[in-house]
Design an enzyme around this catalytic site. Structure first.
Site, PDB file in Angstrom:
ATOM      1  N   PRO A  32       0.813  -1.211   0.000  1.00  0.00           N
ATOM      2  CA  PRO A  32       0.000   0.000   0.000  1.00  0.00           C
ATOM      3  C   PRO A  32       0.850   1.267   0.000  1.00  0.00           C
ATOM      4  CG  PRO A  32      -0.711  -1.502   1.725  1.00  0.00           C
ATOM      5  CD  PRO A  32       0.586  -2.012   1.193  1.00  0.00           C
ATOM      6  N   TYR A  33       0.365   2.257  -0.701  1.00  0.00           N
ATOM      7  CA  TYR A  33       0.994   3.572  -0.739  1.00  0.00           C
ATOM      8  C   TYR A  33      -0.095   4.596  -0.470  1.00  0.00           C
ATOM      9  CZ  TYR A  33       3.051   7.812  -2.666  1.00  0.00           C
ATOM     10  OH  TYR A  33       3.511   9.093  -2.832  1.00  0.00           O
TER      11      TYR A  33
END
Length: 68
Positions: free
Chosen positions: A2-3
């Site tokens: 995830p970013y």
């Protein structure tokens, strides 16, 4: 992996507040989506209020107007 990108105006968020945002967002992804915190990236971008617009005017202009 995830970013998450958090954008805030540059108005004095402390290092402690930013650390809390990073930790909190990371934990939220762990709790809700089961993501690995070791591979979760959180970036905080601070934007000058002259470069952030709402309703056709910059935050700087709005703040000056609202303070009068």
């Amino acid at each position: 992996m995830p970013y998450v990108n958090i954008k805030i105006t540059r108005e004095g968020a402390t290092a402690e507040q930013k650390a809390a945002l990073i930790q909190g967002v990371t934990q939220l992804l762990v709790d809700v989506l089961g993501k690995n915190p070791q591979t979760t990236m959180v970036v905080i971008d601070e934007v000058e209020t002259d470069n952030w617009g709402i309703g056709g005017e910059s935050v700087s202009v709005r703040k000056r107007r609202d303070s009068v």
